[in-house]
Every structure is written in structure tokens, then in C-alpha cells.
Motif scaffolding. Structure first.
Motif, PDB file in Angstrom:
ATOM      1  N   PHE A  40       1.057  -1.157  -0.022  1.00  0.00           N
ATOM      2  CA  PHE A  40      -0.034   0.076   0.002  1.00  0.00           C
ATOM      3  C   PHE A  40       0.782   1.182  -0.094  1.00  0.00           C
ATOM      4  O   PHE A  40       1.781   1.297   0.947  1.00  0.00           O
ATOM      5  CB  PHE A  40      -1.073   0.113   1.271  1.00  0.00           C
ATOM      6  CG  PHE A  40      -1.721   0.940   1.511  1.00  0.00           C
ATOM      7  CD1 PHE A  40      -3.008   1.217   0.681  1.00  0.00           C
ATOM      8  CD2 PHE A  40      -1.320   2.154   2.361  1.00  0.00           C
ATOM      9  CE1 PHE A  40      -3.728   2.375   0.872  1.00  0.00           C
ATOM     10  CE2 PHE A  40      -2.235   3.523   2.375  1.00  0.00           C
ATOM     11  CZ  PHE A  40      -3.281   3.276   1.550  1.00  0.00           C
ATOM     12  N   GLY A  41       0.584   2.177  -0.800  1.00  0.00           N
ATOM     13  CA  GLY A  41       1.273   3.525  -0.746  1.00  0.00           C
ATOM     14  C   GLY A  41       0.188   4.696  -0.927  1.00  0.00           C
ATOM     15  O   GLY A  41      -0.887   4.564  -1.501  1.00  0.00           O
ATOM     16  N   ARG A  42       0.646   5.825  -0.126  1.00  0.00           N
ATOM     17  CA  ARG A  42      -0.304   7.118  -0.283  1.00  0.00           C
ATOM     18  C   ARG A  42       0.780   8.175  -0.449  1.00  0.00           C
ATOM     19  O   ARG A  42       1.769   8.385   0.461  1.00  0.00           O
ATOM     20  CB  ARG A  42      -1.114   7.034   0.844  1.00  0.00           C
ATOM     21  CG  ARG A  42      -2.051   8.176   0.725  1.00  0.00           C
ATOM     22  CD  ARG A  42      -3.347   7.965   1.849  1.00  0.00           C
ATOM     23  NE  ARG A  42      -4.202   9.047   1.548  1.00  0.00           N
ATOM     24  CZ  ARG A  42      -4.389  10.145   2.395  1.00  0.00           C
ATOM     25  NH1 ARG A  42      -3.848  10.328   3.525  1.00  0.00           N
ATOM     26  NH2 ARG A  42      -5.323  10.916   2.231  1.00  0.00           N
ATOM     27  N   ALA A  46       1.112  12.504  -1.044  1.00  0.00           N
ATOM     28  CA  ALA A  46       0.369  13.943  -0.977  1.00  0.00           C
ATOM     29  C   ALA A  46       1.703  14.741  -1.538  1.00  0.00           C
ATOM     30  O   ALA A  46       2.721  14.754  -0.912  1.00  0.00           O
ATOM     31  CB  ALA A  46      -0.278  13.975   0.032  1.00  0.00           C
ATOM     32  N   ASP A  76      -5.553  15.559   6.374  1.00  0.00           N
ATOM     33  CA  ASP A  76      -5.464  14.877   5.266  1.00  0.00           C
ATOM     34  C   ASP A  76      -3.930  14.050   4.868  1.00  0.00           C
ATOM     35  O   ASP A  76      -3.795  13.542   3.950  1.00  0.00           O
ATOM     36  CB  ASP A  76      -5.599  15.858   3.890  1.00  0.00           C
ATOM     37  CG  ASP A  76      -7.085  15.893   3.577  1.00  0.00           C
ATOM     38  OD1 ASP A  76      -8.031  15.060   4.099  1.00  0.00           O
ATOM     39  OD2 ASP A  76      -7.535  16.929   2.897  1.00  0.00           O
ATOM     40  N   SER A  81      -1.153  11.356   5.460  1.00  0.00           N
ATOM     41  CA  SER A  81      -1.230   9.984   5.506  1.00  0.00           C
ATOM     42  C   SER A  81      -0.819   9.625   7.023  1.00  0.00           C
ATOM     43  O   SER A  81      -0.041  10.178   7.716  1.00  0.00           O
ATOM     44  CB  SER A  81      -0.160   9.157   4.721  1.00  0.00           C
ATOM     45  OG  SER A  81      -0.562   9.567   3.197  1.00  0.00           O
ATOM     46  N   ASP A 103      -3.617  -0.776   7.074  1.00  0.00           N
ATOM     47  CA  ASP A 103      -2.079  -0.511   6.623  1.00  0.00           C
ATOM     48  C   ASP A 103      -1.081  -1.028   7.587  1.00  0.00           C
ATOM     49  O   ASP A 103      -0.109  -1.874   6.835  1.00  0.00           O
ATOM     50  CB  ASP A 103      -1.878   1.304   6.513  1.00  0.00           C
ATOM     51  CG  ASP A 103      -2.411   1.689   7.933  1.00  0.00           C
ATOM     52  OD1 ASP A 103      -2.564   0.920   9.250  1.00  0.00           O
ATOM     53  OD2 ASP A 103      -2.704   3.129   7.809  1.00  0.00           O
ATOM     54  N   ARG A 138       2.253  10.396  11.073  1.00  0.00           N
ATOM     55  CA  ARG A 138       1.863  10.719  10.029  1.00  0.00           C
ATOM     56  C   ARG A 138       2.512  11.760   9.271  1.00  0.00           C
ATOM     57  O   ARG A 138       3.373  12.359   9.782  1.00  0.00           O
ATOM     58  CB  ARG A 138       0.569  11.695  10.175  1.00  0.00           C
ATOM     59  CG  ARG A 138       0.588  12.724  11.265  1.00  0.00           C
ATOM     60  CD  ARG A 138      -0.876  13.375  11.322  1.00  0.00           C
ATOM     61  NE  ARG A 138      -1.885  12.671  12.093  1.00  0.00           N
ATOM     62  CZ  ARG A 138      -3.183  12.860  11.827  1.00  0.00           C
ATOM     63  NH1 ARG A 138      -3.630  13.577  10.977  1.00  0.00           N
ATOM     64  NH2 ARG A 138      -3.905  12.279  12.644  1.00  0.00           N
ATOM     65  N   LYS A 143       3.532  13.144   4.697  1.00  0.00           N
ATOM     66  CA  LYS A 143       2.707  13.371   3.515  1.00  0.00           C
ATOM     67  C   LYS A 143       3.152  12.016   2.469  1.00  0.00           C
ATOM     68  O   LYS A 143       2.276  11.744   1.639  1.00  0.00           O
ATOM     69  CB  LYS A 143       3.566  14.414   2.600  1.00  0.00           C
ATOM     70  CG  LYS A 143       3.354  15.705   2.955  1.00  0.00           C
ATOM     71  CD  LYS A 143       3.880  16.584   2.241  1.00  0.00           C
ATOM     72  CE  LYS A 143       3.635  18.313   2.453  1.00  0.00           C
ATOM     73  NZ  LYS A 143       4.138  19.210   1.532  1.00  0.00           N
TER      74      LYS A 143
END
Length: 122
Positions: free
Chosen positions: A8-10, A12, A20, A22, A29, A39, A41
Motif C-alpha cells: 500500500f502507498g499513499r 500527497a 489529510d 497519511s 495499513d 503521519r 505526506k
């Protein structure tokens, strides 16, 4: 047995509001982390889980994973990786439509957590 894996990757970019960013501890996750404690980006997580059936209704699982957060795409640091390990028990309800309950115990970098859920984590 079954070996399940998840990547999984996110990511921003720009001026991202705090809410907002990650974060770990939400969804599937990495188990073993308090929601919102970690948390940033950029985020990735890779996990593997081995599921073994003991009988028609009972099963066991063992899982491990690793993830990381960074402010920029080139900001990953090996010494800041976040590990996750754990074990779980599975119980399949004897219904016409299979419904599996799970109870997992997971350890992260600083915390230990217990999860009760319906269905597999991923």
C-alpha cells in the motif's frame, strides 16, 4: 494454508492539511499502531500474513509488515522504518454465507494493540 500479501502507498504533494496527511493505525495499513501517532505526506506499507485452518471453523494467522513515512518522495530513511508483527485467531461462523471473525494481537514500534474484526484484515 494461505499466504496473503499487501502493498500500500499513499503520496500527497503540496500544502496538505494536517487532517489529510497519511497516517498509520487506520484501516489495514499496519497493525500495532495508534491511529494518528505516525503521519506525514508520503507513506508505504508492505505486509504478509500466513493463514492456517485448524478445523472447519477455527484458524490461526501470523503476520509481519514494515512501513515508513516521509515528508518528500526522496525522504525515506532505513532507520525510521516502522515494523509490525502479530498473531491472530480466526473463527468462521457456521452460516450459509461464510462470515469469519478475527482476533489479532499486534506489536508496533512503541505499542501493542488488540483487534477484533469481521473478515480478514486484507
Amino acid at each position: 494454508g494461505v499466504l496473503a500479501t499487501r502493498l500500500f502507498g499513499r503520496f500527497a504533494y503540496g500544502d496538505v492539511p494536517f487532517y489529510d496527511l497519511s497516517l498509520y493505525g487506520r484501516e489495514a495499513d499496519l497493525r500495532g499502531y495508534t491511529t494518528g501517532r505516525w503521519r506525514d505526506k508520503m507513506m508505504f506499507a508492505v505486509q504478509a500474513e500466513y493463514r492456517h485452518r485448524l478445523s472447519r471453523v477455527w484458524g490461526l494467522a501470523a503476520f509481519a509488515g514494515v512501513g515508513a513515512l516521509a515528508p518528500e518522495i526522496d525522504g525515506w530513511k532505513a532507520d525510521e522504518l516502522l515494523p509490525s508483527v502479530g498473531v491472530g485467531v480466526r473463527y468462521q461462523l457456521p452460516l450459509a454465507t461464510p462470515v469469519r471473525l478475527r482476533l489479532d494481537l499486534a506489536a508496533g514500534r512503541e505499542t501493542v494493540a488488540v483487534y477484533l474484526g469481521i473478515g480478514e484484515a486484507f
